[in-house]
Design an enzyme around this catalytic site. Structure first.
Site, mmCIF file in Angstrom:
data_model
loop_
_atom_site.group_PDB
_atom_site.id
_atom_site.type_symbol
_atom_site.label_atom_id
_atom_site.label_comp_id
_atom_site.label_asym_id
_atom_site.label_seq_id
_atom_site.Cartn_x
_atom_site.Cartn_y
_atom_site.Cartn_z
ATOM 1 N N ALA A 138 34.520 -7.524 -71.867
ATOM 2 C CA ALA A 138 34.556 -7.615 -70.021
ATOM 3 C C ALA A 138 35.489 -8.727 -69.562
ATOM 4 O O ALA A 138 35.948 -8.686 -68.842
ATOM 5 C CB ALA A 138 33.224 -7.737 -69.797
ATOM 6 N N GLU A 173 21.402 7.144 -66.113
ATOM 7 C CA GLU A 173 20.854 6.420 -67.526
ATOM 8 C C GLU A 173 21.264 4.914 -67.315
ATOM 9 O O GLU A 173 20.436 4.138 -67.597
ATOM 10 C CB GLU A 173 21.076 6.994 -68.810
ATOM 11 C CG GLU A 173 20.513 8.295 -68.995
ATOM 12 C CD GLU A 173 21.232 9.574 -68.273
ATOM 13 O OE1 GLU A 173 20.425 10.847 -68.123
ATOM 14 O OE2 GLU A 173 22.431 9.365 -67.639
ATOM 15 N N PHE A 179 39.078 11.925 -66.042
ATOM 16 C CA PHE A 179 38.335 12.472 -64.953
ATOM 17 C C PHE A 179 38.580 11.466 -63.601
ATOM 18 O O PHE A 179 37.818 10.887 -63.080
ATOM 19 C CB PHE A 179 36.721 12.037 -65.233
ATOM 20 C CG PHE A 179 36.236 12.469 -66.566
ATOM 21 C CD1 PHE A 179 36.893 13.800 -66.898
ATOM 22 C CD2 PHE A 179 35.625 11.657 -67.350
ATOM 23 C CE1 PHE A 179 36.109 14.572 -68.136
ATOM 24 C CE2 PHE A 179 35.401 12.449 -68.743
ATOM 25 C CZ PHE A 179 35.491 13.692 -68.776
ATOM 26 N N GLN A 194 29.214 -1.088 -53.435
ATOM 27 C CA GLN A 194 29.679 -0.200 -52.475
ATOM 28 C C GLN A 194 29.938 1.025 -52.813
ATOM 29 O O GLN A 194 29.634 1.935 -52.127
ATOM 30 C CB GLN A 194 30.787 -1.021 -51.720
ATOM 31 C CG GLN A 194 31.368 -0.113 -50.633
ATOM 32 C CD GLN A 194 32.240 -0.977 -49.711
ATOM 33 O OE1 GLN A 194 31.771 -2.074 -49.289
ATOM 34 N NE2 GLN A 194 33.610 -0.586 -49.405
ATOM 35 N N GLU A 195 30.577 1.169 -53.992
ATOM 36 C CA GLU A 195 30.767 2.672 -54.492
ATOM 37 C C GLU A 195 29.499 3.340 -54.603
ATOM 38 O O GLU A 195 29.533 4.443 -54.437
ATOM 39 C CB GLU A 195 31.621 2.611 -55.749
ATOM 40 C CG GLU A 195 32.057 3.869 -56.436
ATOM 41 C CD GLU A 195 32.799 3.666 -57.590
ATOM 42 O OE1 GLU A 195 33.083 4.813 -58.170
ATOM 43 O OE2 GLU A 195 33.510 2.794 -57.998
ATOM 44 N N GLY A 244 17.781 33.278 -53.875
ATOM 45 C CA GLY A 244 17.648 34.176 -54.583
ATOM 46 C C GLY A 244 18.997 34.813 -55.371
ATOM 47 O O GLY A 244 19.663 33.731 -55.715
#
Length: 381
Positions: free
Chosen positions: A180, A369, A158, A243-244, A341
Site C-alpha cells: 500500500a 464481504e 472492469f 464518498q464513492e 411473474g
C-alpha cells in the site's frame, strides 16, 4: 415518507435533472442500451446543463456546489432512470472530481477541468486488475521513473467508462515491495502511445455502460501526469473511497425504490383469480415489508448524506451503508421480479433489467464481504 434533507433549492435542481433525462436520455434509452455506451452528445448536453462540474470550482468551469446534496440528487435521478446511467455519470462527476480538484497541480486543473465540466473530457478511474479484485494494495501495474517522467506497464479490468474515456486516473506501483505504501496515481490521456483498450466487456447487466479492460505497454508519461504525491496513491484512494461508497448507496436505494413503485402499480392493476394480485395476503404483506425496508434504508442513506455534508462520514460508516443498501436493493428487486411473474424475466421489462443491473452492486466499490471485514476491524475483531 417525507424526506427532510433537501430544501426548495435542492428540489428545484431535481426538476432540472429530471428535465434533462426527459429530453436527452429517455427518448434514446434503447439506442444507449444497444450501443453499451452513452453518446458523447449526451455528455456534452449534461455539461451544458451544469451537471458534470458540481464539485469543480467556478474558475475551472464548474459550479462550485460544495453542498454534496446536489451531487446526490444527480445520482438518485439517474439511478431511477437506469442504474448504469448513474454508475457512468457518478464515476465521472462524483468519484473522480475529488481527485482532479484536490490532488492536481494548477497546470493539471487548467488542462483537464474545463473539459471535465463541459463533457469534452469523459473520465474513468482504473484501480481493479485481472488478478487483484478488491485487494488494491496488491496491484501489479507499475510506473517506473525514467529520468524525465514515468514508464507505465500493466493492465486494468472492469473499468466503467473505460472504452470511451478521454482521461483515465490509473493506480500503479511506483515502489516495489511496499504494497500500500508504494502506489501512485497518474492521469493517462486517450491517444497516448502504448495505451490501448480491449473490447467492451459482455456483462450480465448494466447494459447502458461501457466497461472495458485497459492495457499499458511502455507508456511514457511526463512528470506532469502524476496526480498527488509519489507513493501516496493508496492513501489518496482510501481518503476518497467513503464518498464513492456513499454515492453507490444513494444510487442503490433510489434504483430499488423506483422499481418497487412500478411494481406496486403493477400489483394494483394485474388481475389473477378475479382480483388484483396485490390484494392477496402474501403479496400485500410482502409489499408492506419491502416498502418499509426501502424507507428505513432511505433514512439511513439520508443520514449518511448529512454526515458527509458536515465532513463527518467515516470510512466505516460508508462501508456499512454501502453493503446494506446493496443487500436491500437486491432483495427488493428479486421480490419484484417474482411479483411480475413471467414478465419479470423478460428483458423488455424494466424490472428484469433492473434485477440484472443490481447484482454487481454487492461486488463493486469494494465487495460486501470486504465491507464487513472493514466493519469487523473497527469493532476490534
Amino acid at each position: 415518507m417525507q424526506r427532510t434533507i433537501f430544501d426548495e433549492d435542492h428540489e428545484a435542481f431535481r426538476k432540472t435533472v429530471r428535465a434533462f433525462l426527459d429530453r436527452h436520455v429517455r427518448p434514446r434509452s434503447e439506442e444507449i442500451r444497444a450501443a453499451h455506451a452513452i453518446p458523447r452528445d449526451v455528455w456534452l448536453a449534461a455539461g451544458e446543463q451544469g451537471l458534470l462540474g458540481l464539485q469543480v470550482p467556478e474558475e475551472h468551469g464548474g459550479s462550485g456546489a460544495s453542498d454534496y446534496r446536489y451531487t446526490a440528487i444527480v445520482a438518485e435521478e439517474f439511478a431511477r432512470e437506469a442504474a448504469a446511467l448513474a454508475s457512468c455519470f457518478t464515476i465521472h462527476l462524483d468519484v473522480n472530481a475529488p481527485y482532479l480538484t484536490e490532488l492536481t497541480t494548477p497546470e493539471q486543473r487548467e488542462r483537464w477541468l474545463p473539459g471535465f465540466c463541459s463533457g469534452e473530457i469523459v473520465t474513468s478511474i482504473a484501480m481493479t486488475e485481472p488478478s487483484g479484485g478488491s485487494d488494491l494494495a496488491a496491484l501489479k501495474t507499475t510506473a517506473v521513473a525514467d529520468g524525465n517522467g514515468w514508464t507505465l506497464n500493466g493492465s486494468k479490468i472492469f473499468i466503467t467508462n473505460g472504452y470511451s474515456s478521454d482521461l483515465v486516473i490509473v493506480a500503479a506501483r511506483t515502489t516495489p515491495g511496499r504494497r500500500a505504501r508504494g502506489i501512485s496515481l497518474f492521469g493517462v490521456e486517450a491517444g497516448t502511445e502504448g495505451f490501448s483498450r480491449g473490447r467492451k466487456l459482455d456483462k450480465v447487466g448494466q447494459d447502458e455502460s461501457d466497461t472495458a479492460e485497459l492495457f499499458f505497454q511502455d507508456v511514457h508519461l511526463d512528470s506532469g501526469a502524476l496526480i498527488g504525491n509519489v507513493d501516496e496513491g493508496f492513501i489518496h484512494m482510501m481518503q476518497r473511497l467513503p464518498q464513492e461508497r456513499l454515492s453507490a448507496a444513494i444510487a442503490n436505494i433510489a434504483h430499488a425504490d423506483q422499481i418497487l413503485r412500478e411494481t406496486l402499480e403493477y400489483a394494483r392493476e394485474r388481475k389473477a383469480f378475479g382480483q388484483a394480485i396485490g390484494s392477496f395476503g402474501h403479496s400485500k404483506f410482502l409489499l408492506a415489508e419491502l416498502v418499509t425496508k426501502v424507507e428505513a434504508t432511505q433514512v439511513y442513506v439520508d443520514h449518511a448524506i448529512g454526515r458527509h455534508v458536515e465532513g463527518e462520514l467515516t470510512a466505516t460508516e460508508a462501508a456499512k451503508i454501502k453493503w446494506w443498501s446493496a443487500e436491500v436493493q437486491n432483495e427488493v428487486l428479486d421480490h419484484c421480479v417474482q411479483l411480475w411473474g413471467g414478465y419479470g424475466y423478460m428483458n423488455e421489462y424494466r424490472v428484469a433489467r433492473a434485477w440484472r443491473d443490481a447484482r454487481v452492486t454487492k461486488i463493486w466499490a469494494g465487495s460486501n464481504e470486504i465491507m464487513k471485514e472493514l466493519i469487523g476491524r473497527d469493532l476490534g475483531l
